[in-house]
Each structure stands twice: as structure tokens, then as C-alpha cells.
Design a protein around this motif. Structure first.
Motif, PDB file in Angstrom:
ATOM      1  N   LEU A 110       0.636  -1.206  -0.192  1.00 17.55           N
ATOM      2  CA  LEU A 110       0.074   0.083  -0.315  1.00 17.55           C
ATOM      3  C   LEU A 110       1.048   1.170  -0.028  1.00 17.55           C
ATOM      4  N   GLY A 111       2.093   1.144   0.043  1.00 18.26           N
ATOM      5  CA  GLY A 111       3.313   2.276  -0.086  1.00 18.26           C
ATOM      6  C   GLY A 111       3.388   2.749   1.303  1.00 18.26           C
ATOM      7  N   MET A 112       3.102   1.807   2.368  1.00 15.91           N
ATOM      8  CA  MET A 112       3.391   2.452   3.911  1.00 15.91           C
ATOM      9  C   MET A 112       4.573   2.018   4.214  1.00 15.91           C
ATOM     10  N   PRO A 113       4.931   2.663   5.312  1.00 17.57           N
ATOM     11  CA  PRO A 113       6.527   2.373   5.937  1.00 17.57           C
ATOM     12  C   PRO A 113       6.344   1.202   6.863  1.00 17.57           C
ATOM     13  N   THR A 114       7.447   0.460   7.073  1.00 21.96           N
ATOM     14  CA  THR A 114       7.301  -0.672   7.980  1.00 21.96           C
ATOM     15  C   THR A 114       8.548  -0.334   8.837  1.00 21.96           C
ATOM     16  N   SER A 115       9.353   0.637   8.744  1.00 20.42           N
ATOM     17  CA  SER A 115      10.425   0.541   9.658  1.00 20.42           C
ATOM     18  C   SER A 115      10.698   2.153   9.954  1.00 20.42           C
ATOM     19  N   PHE A 116      11.758   2.159  10.829  1.00 20.41           N
ATOM     20  CA  PHE A 116      12.236   3.629  11.403  1.00 20.41           C
ATOM     21  C   PHE A 116      12.851   4.230  10.059  1.00 20.41           C
ATOM     22  N   ALA A 117      13.611   3.207   9.354  1.00 18.42           N
ATOM     23  CA  ALA A 117      14.348   3.677   8.141  1.00 18.42           C
ATOM     24  C   ALA A 117      13.457   4.334   7.306  1.00 18.42           C
ATOM     25  N   ASP A 118      12.474   3.527   7.194  1.00 16.45           N
ATOM     26  CA  ASP A 118      11.194   4.269   5.937  1.00 16.45           C
ATOM     27  C   ASP A 118      10.900   5.415   6.649  1.00 16.45           C
ATOM     28  N   LEU A 119      10.811   5.710   7.604  1.00 12.89           N
ATOM     29  CA  LEU A 119      10.425   7.020   8.326  1.00 12.89           C
ATOM     30  C   LEU A 119      11.422   8.024   8.191  1.00 12.89           C
ATOM     31  N   LYS A 120      12.502   7.520   8.146  1.00 10.01           N
ATOM     32  CA  LYS A 120      13.711   8.597   8.381  1.00 10.01           C
ATOM     33  C   LYS A 120      13.883   9.009   9.647  1.00 10.01           C
ATOM     34  N   ILE A 121      13.761   8.030  10.770  1.00  6.74           N
ATOM     35  CA  ILE A 121      13.924   8.521  12.133  1.00  6.74           C
ATOM     36  C   ILE A 121      14.873   7.719  12.721  1.00  6.74           C
ATOM     37  N   PRO A 122      15.445   8.406  13.532  1.00 12.99           N
ATOM     38  CA  PRO A 122      16.728   7.988  14.192  1.00 12.99           C
ATOM     39  C   PRO A 122      16.479   7.107  15.404  1.00 12.99           C
ATOM     40  N   ALA A 123      17.558   6.297  15.872  1.00 12.36           N
ATOM     41  CA  ALA A 123      17.164   5.330  16.859  1.00 12.36           C
ATOM     42  C   ALA A 123      17.633   5.960  18.228  1.00 12.36           C
ATOM     43  N   ASP A 124      17.994   7.164  18.331  1.00  8.07           N
ATOM     44  CA  ASP A 124      18.978   7.573  19.177  1.00  8.07           C
ATOM     45  C   ASP A 124      17.878   8.069  20.424  1.00  8.07           C
ATOM     46  N   ARG A 125      16.657   8.264  20.355  1.00  5.05           N
ATOM     47  CA  ARG A 125      15.559   8.475  21.221  1.00  5.05           C
ATOM     48  C   ARG A 125      14.727   7.310  21.834  1.00  5.05           C
ATOM     49  N   ILE A 126      15.205   6.089  21.411  1.00  2.00           N
ATOM     50  CA  ILE A 126      14.498   4.752  21.902  1.00  2.00           C
ATOM     51  C   ILE A 126      14.071   4.789  23.291  1.00  2.00           C
ATOM     52  N   PRO A 127      15.270   4.856  24.226  1.00  2.00           N
ATOM     53  CA  PRO A 127      14.938   4.539  25.583  1.00  2.00           C
ATOM     54  C   PRO A 127      14.134   5.862  26.081  1.00  2.00           C
ATOM     55  N   GLU A 128      14.068   7.088  25.635  1.00  4.78           N
ATOM     56  CA  GLU A 128      13.272   7.979  26.315  1.00  4.78           C
ATOM     57  C   GLU A 128      11.760   7.611  25.775  1.00  4.78           C
ATOM     58  N   MET A 129      11.654   7.371  24.418  1.00  3.89           N
ATOM     59  CA  MET A 129      10.527   6.896  23.824  1.00  3.89           C
ATOM     60  C   MET A 129       9.745   5.935  24.643  1.00  3.89           C
ATOM     61  N   ALA A 130      10.390   4.765  24.896  1.00  2.00           N
ATOM     62  CA  ALA A 130       9.902   3.729  25.589  1.00  2.00           C
ATOM     63  C   ALA A 130       9.386   4.085  26.929  1.00  2.00           C
ATOM     64  N   ARG A 131      10.152   4.667  27.677  1.00  2.00           N
ATOM     65  CA  ARG A 131       9.700   5.531  28.934  1.00  2.00           C
ATOM     66  C   ARG A 131       8.492   6.205  28.917  1.00  2.00           C
ATOM     67  N   ARG A 132       8.369   7.201  27.730  1.00  2.00           N
ATOM     68  CA  ARG A 132       7.382   7.949  27.716  1.00  2.00           C
ATOM     69  C   ARG A 132       5.827   7.380  27.260  1.00  2.00           C
ATOM     70  N   ALA A 133       6.254   6.299  26.481  1.00  2.00           N
ATOM     71  CA  ALA A 133       5.138   5.296  26.215  1.00  2.00           C
ATOM     72  C   ALA A 133       4.424   4.688  27.339  1.00  2.00           C
ATOM     73  N   LEU A 134       5.127   4.483  28.387  1.00  2.00           N
ATOM     74  CA  LEU A 134       4.472   3.953  29.511  1.00  2.00           C
ATOM     75  C   LEU A 134       3.694   4.846  30.307  1.00  2.00           C
ATOM     76  N   ASP A 135       4.790   6.090  30.335  1.00  2.00           N
ATOM     77  CA  ASP A 135       3.924   7.226  31.185  1.00  2.00           C
ATOM     78  C   ASP A 135       3.660   7.023  32.442  1.00  2.00           C
ATOM     79  N   GLY A 136       4.642   6.334  33.132  1.00  2.00           N
ATOM     80  CA  GLY A 136       4.526   6.050  34.557  1.00  2.00           C
ATOM     81  C   GLY A 136       3.711   4.642  34.854  1.00  2.00           C
ATOM     82  N   ARG A 137       3.247   4.052  33.881  1.00  2.00           N
ATOM     83  CA  ARG A 137       2.459   2.786  34.370  1.00  2.00           C
ATOM     84  C   ARG A 137       3.392   1.584  34.323  1.00  2.00           C
TER      85      ARG A 137
END
Lengths: 388, 388
Positions: free
Chosen positions: A339-366
């Protein structure tokens, strides 16, 4: 099957030309409307004019508020609340997709409370009342037109939070497939994948003996597998647009999740992509979902086998359940790509460097996200890395 | 796909023990209730006592009206209306299945009108208002707990007529699968077949491009094919009872027929069996449906092939569509028999001598019945004869 309560009183007006009824229907709920939308396309294609003519013909006065942005912002909401108060408005009409609707829901709630509406998104306050809300849907994806949920992003810090209340369930929603003909291909595809995600967040459950809703979800998913490529190939085919719009509504009106524990980890994990990098929600989901599947499928292999066989048409060979499950995931990923959709960070041109922060924020204290599998910070980071 | 409006605000409270909430929920709608039911089983199994305790705890006064009969009668309705007026009741609670609910609906409407409630069934009058209605469902079959329709039989002449109005849509329905454990096998099977008929009356359509609802209907039918034999083998299996009760509700809450022309000829044709010979509705349907199918399948062979392949699991051989369609019908008929249901007049011990009269009555002055195929008096008589 679990006990459940199902109650969805939103009136759905579906089909060609139904937006001309908006004034007559809205008149049951108010006489002074905030008309909230975003972007020029509604002026260009004449839809805004037709809607406003219908409102005027029904004797409804209105204030235009053209300010919706994707991943709607709290600042936009606050300005809408100000407009409602200043003009003593008694009804909010959203025109657009999930962003217009969610922004309108937050405005409708905020206009009826003394405190800060953001408190309803942090758990500090509850929605006790809201202005009645109507919707003219032009982007089928979020299902927000008949859901109790609303997601808003706080401008500072890009915190994305949800609020849920029966008071913000729209009174009616008008769904005319013709209004979606001009939706660009990428947005059409992203919408289809968001709809599929709403189905899969419900499908992947540990609740046993939910055969009926399983089969409804499988039928809805198969409809999307058949229809999404067709609608991209023929964007002005009424029937294909109609199927997508109808599935999108039913996928998120609560019925298909009744009696089963839903998951929603992919949505939690994706929201950080949208919040930090302003990724289209549906595109973030096609990146996260296959990675999530690869990470969790062993938690209930028979369910992933059922998905592979009944939804993705994988041939059943009983002695190889794991291979069947993985083939199902592989086919879903290939479908997203087709369908032309991305399936990776690479497709979105997003770097990996904020992964730990994103994981923490995704839980948001839970302590964890998800129900099919309970995912802690480390699990979520691993899923992000699987999606690199 | 056709234009449609979907609006079903009935609140469904589903699961174990939910009937204990009846007082708290009913309190939102009234304080003086008619409690309408039929038969001793509700006293024997303690359900009536629990429901009345819940009503009393919520401060709701009530009048018991134990008078429901299968294929509910106008005389029963009129007595209920008298009770409501005499006791100034403001709410009707139905306990039971389609008969209790339909009788309650007619009472609720009749209690709010000056004229004869039968006028609403002949088209002479419209339901303008009704007392609010609540339901505790104990027989899953009719789907009347969240439908706008109501069918009553006039005592003299056994005229069976329908009335439909949003005013008689129940405000809430409580569905506890445990209350159905003691339902006798024949009534359980008849209920399952009634549910399947509600699905098939929607499935067999000439409307094209209705893929999504096709797949939902197919999923619901397959759930019934799997679950009906299971529930007969294990009548106190909670999950099997729950599947049947949930499908029964969704089958008739309108959603699955949206955007498509429905048929309903089998119901029209069956009603004469129920009206003249007091046949259980579900049993009349298993006699009429296969005969109807054999008579009409050529009107849209591809649809019957789709039914055979997707629902009845017939192997697809593209060069033999008619054989596939007939094999699908044959398998459905065999399935009905496997549940112990009749599939002929002979099984029901009904003579053939009133067929011309029944065909005339089934049309009731209309030029034809059905939409998939338009059936005149001669067609209907031929279908009865195919079912001998």
C-alpha cells in the motif's frame, strides 16, 4: 467471554449527499454552532459551503473555526473553548477526520468546565458535561466519530494523552463516501491501516471463547485486505470508498471488542512516533505493528496461527504452528508495503537515538503497556529496535 | 451499497449476574413498573424473585402481569394496557423472549394512546409515544430486545401483524447466558434457527458491493453453525450459551443489514404456519427456508454460490455453480435436521389443504412478498408445496 456493557447511541447517516441533512439533524441539539475544521480542501471542494448552507437553512447560527492540525494540540482546543464562551455557542460541529473530531470533543468538554480541560487528560478531573457534538466525516480512519475517546497533544513537551467519556460521544455522524474521493493516496492508505489496527488491537486477546467477535473481526480485516488496494487503484469508486468508511466506523464503535480484553499496546507505542516526529498515526502503526507481533506471538501461538490462517490465508500445516504464525506476520507486513506504507524507522527516516526516552514516555509511569502481553520499558525498547 | 441511517441506542448489559442491576438501570426510566412475563419457570428458577428484589431495592413499585403466550395475542396486550392505566404505571419490564418483549412493546405503546393499539398494526395509526421498556432476556432468538419491531396476533382470525417504531425500542436489555441453561433442547434449537434466519434474510440480497456486511453475516452464520450443535450437547456451557445470546442480539440490531435491501419473505411465509397452526416460529423457518432457497436461487446464482462456499464450506468448482448452490442449500437443510428441527410440513404434521389460503394471507393484500425475489400468491403456494 467476559461480561460487558454495550451502548453506542451515535446516529450514523451514511451515503451520498447526506451532508445536506446536517442542519436538520443538528437543530435537535443546538442553535449556535462552532464549525471546526482544518485546511483549505473543504473550501475548494465546496463541502464547507454546502454544510454551512444546510445549517443556515435550519436556522443555525455558527462561528467558523479553521484551526485543526494533525495530532491536535491543546492550544487549538483552548482557542476553541474561548470562541464557544465568547459567542455563547451550544453545539460543536466537527468536519474532517480524527484530528477535527478529537479537537472538537476537547473543546465541547472544556467549554462546560471551569477548570483546565487538560486535567481531564491527566486524570485530575473527569468530564462531567460537554456541548453536544456532531460530525461530518471526511477522513475514515480514527473511528472517533462514534467513540467516547479523544486524544490531544500538549504543545510543550509533546505529551499525547487520552480522555474517555460518554459525554463526548458524538450525537450524530454523517459519512458520505463521496467526500473522501480527493483524499491523497498516502492518507487513504494510512487511514486503511489505522482501521486495520483498531481491528487487530481487539483481535489479539488472551480472552478465550470469543468465537463470534473473532469472526466479525476477521471478516472486517478481510474486507480491508481486499478493499484497500482497490480504493488506491480507483480512488473515485463509490463502493470501495463506502466499504472503507463503513468498516472504519464499525471497527471503533466498541461492538467488535465486547466480551474480550483488548490490547492497545501498538497504539501506546506508536503515539511516541506521532508525538515526537509528527508521523501520521496510520504510518506509525504499520511500522510498530509487525515488530510488536514478532515480539509477542509466542505468548499465544494458536491465536497468531488463527490470524494467519483465517485472515492472511496461510495454508494450515498442523505440525508447523510457528512457521504459520510467522508467515501470517510476514504477509501483513508485505501488505502494508504494497500500500506504500512504511514498515521501519528507516522508511520514516527516524533515528534510533531517542528509543530509551520513547519507551519511558510510552509507559508514562504505568508498570506496563498492553494486555495480550504486558510490556515493560525494556520490552517496548526492544520492539522499537525490531522496527529499525 | 445503499444509503442508510443506523441508530440503535439500546443499552446491552451482558453477562453473569447482570439481572441484579435491573432495578438500578430501570430507575432511570420509571418508578412504577409493569413486570410482564409468562410461565412458571421464572418462579421455579428464582429469577423472578431476584429481579423483583432488585426493583424493590431501587425503590421501584411494580405490578406483576403473568400472561405472555407464544405468538402473543392482542387480548393479552389489551389487558396489559388496562393494568398500566389502572395502576398509573410508567415503565414496562419484559422478562422472557420475543413473545414477552413484543407483548410488552404493544402494551407500552397502547398505554400512551387513546385509540385502539391494533390500529398501529394495520397502518391506520402510528406509534407517537410509548412507555419506556426494559428487557431481561431469557430466550435468545427474536432479537426483539434491541429492535424497533413488534409482532402481535389478533385473536379472532389469527391475523399476525407487525408494527415498527423507534418509540418501542427498549431502553436497555439484560442478557445473562446463565438464565438460558434450562431452556429445553427444542426451544434452544428453534432459537438458533430463528437467529440464523435473521442473518439469512439480510444475507440474500440483490444489492451489489456489500462486501463488509456480507462478511459480518457470514461470520455470524459460521458462529451459529459451530455453536448450535455444541450448545445442544452441553446446555450448561457458559461460553456456548453466551455466543448464541450475543449473535442473537447482533443479528437483529439492524447493523448487519445496513446498506443492503433485506428480503424477509421467509418470515412472511412462515408467519402463516405460526398463526394457523401455532408452530414455533424457529421451527416454521427451518421448514420454509430451504424450500424458499430451492425456489429462488436462480434469481442470483452467484450469491447462492458465495453462501455455499463461504458459509457452508462447499468446495468451489467454478464450472458447476448450480451444483455448488444446491449443495449449500442441501447442507443447510441437513444442518437443521441435525439439530432436531423439522424441514417439512410432514415433520410438523400439518396438512396441505390450506395452502392457497395461507399464500393469500401471507401477502395480506400486497402485490408480492420479498425483495431478493418478488413472490406472488402462486410463488408462495409453490414454496409451501416444495416444503410438503
Amino acid at each position: 467471554m467476559q461480561n460487558f456493557t454495550f451502548h453506542n447511541p451515535t446516529r450514523i447517516l451514511f451515503g451520498k449527499g447526506r451532508e445536506d441533512e446536517v442542519g436538520a439533524v443538528a437543530r435537535e441539539y443546538g442553535s449556535r454552532a462552532l464549525v471546526h475544521f482544518g485546511g483549505d480542501y473543504l473550501r475548494k471542494n465546496g463541502l464547507l459551503e454546502r454544510i454551512e448552507a444546510s445549517l443556515s437553512a435550519a436556522g443555525i447560527e455558527f462561528v467558523e473555526y479553521d484551526g485543526v492540525v494533525p495530532n491536535p494540540r491543546l492550544s487549538t482546543v483552548k482557542e476553541g473553548i474561548r470562541l464557544c464562551r465568547e459567542n455563547r455557542l451550544d453545539f460543536v460541529l466537527a468536519i474532517g477526520g480524527g484530528s477535527a473530531i478529537d479537537s472538537s470533543k476537547a473543546i465541547a468538554a472544556g467549554a462546560c468546565m471551569d477548570g483546565d480541560v487538560w486535567d481531564c487528560f491527566t486524570g485530575k478531573a473527569q468530564v462531567e458535561k460537554a456541548l453536544p457534538i456532531g460530525v461530518v466525516l471526511t477522513i475514515p480512519a480514527s473511528g472517533s466519530e462514534s467513540s467516547k475517546a479523544c486524544i490531544i497533544t500538549k504543545d510543550e513537551g509533546s505529551q499525547k494523552r487520552m480522555c474517555s467519556s460518554p459525554h463526548i460521544l458524538p450525537k450524530f455522524a454523517i459519512l458520505d463516501p463521496e467526500t473522501t474521493y480527493t483524499l491523497p493516496a498516502y492518507q487513504t492508505a494510512a487511514g486503511c491501516c489505522d482501521i486495520m489496527s483498531h481491528l487487530m488491537e481487539r483481535y489479539f486477546t488472551q480472552t478465550e471463547q470469543v468465537d463470534f467477535t473473532d469472526r466479525l473481526l476477521e471478516g472486517a480485516l478481510r474486507t480491508m485486505l481486499v478493499t484497500a488496494p482497490r480504493v488506491l487503484a480507483e480512488p473515485d469508486n463509490y463502493d470501495y470508498r463506502a466499504e472503507v468508511m463503513f468498516v472504519g466506523n464499525v471497527a471503533h464503535n466498541d461492538l467488535l471488542g465486547m466480551g474480550r480484553e483488548e490490547d492497545w499496546a501498538c497504539h501506546d507505542i506508536e503515539h511516541e512516533l506521532s508525538a515526537l516526529y509528527d508521523v501520521t498515526h496510520g504510518a506509525g502503526l504499520t511500522v510498530i505493528t509487525p515488530a510488536w507481533m514478532k515480539y509477542v506471538y509466542k505468548q499465544n501461538l494458536p491465536r497468531f496461527v488463527q490470524f494467519a490462517v483465517r485472515v492472511m490465508d496461510v495454508d494450515l500445516a498442523f505440525d508447523q504452528p510457528e512457521a504459520i504464525a510467522l508467515e501470517g506476520i510476514h504477509r501483513l507486513e508485505a501488505f502494508f508495503r504494497s500500500l506504500g506504507m512504511p514498515t521501519s524507522f528507516a522508511d520514516l527516516k527516524i533515528p534510533a537515538d531517542r528509543i530509551p526516552e520513547m519507551a519511558r514516555r510510552a509507559l508514562d509511569g504505568r508498570p506496563y503497556a498492553g494486555h495480550f502481553a504486558h510490556l515493560n520499558e525494556e520490552d517496548i525498547a526492544a520492539i522499537y529496535r525490531l522496527a529499525l
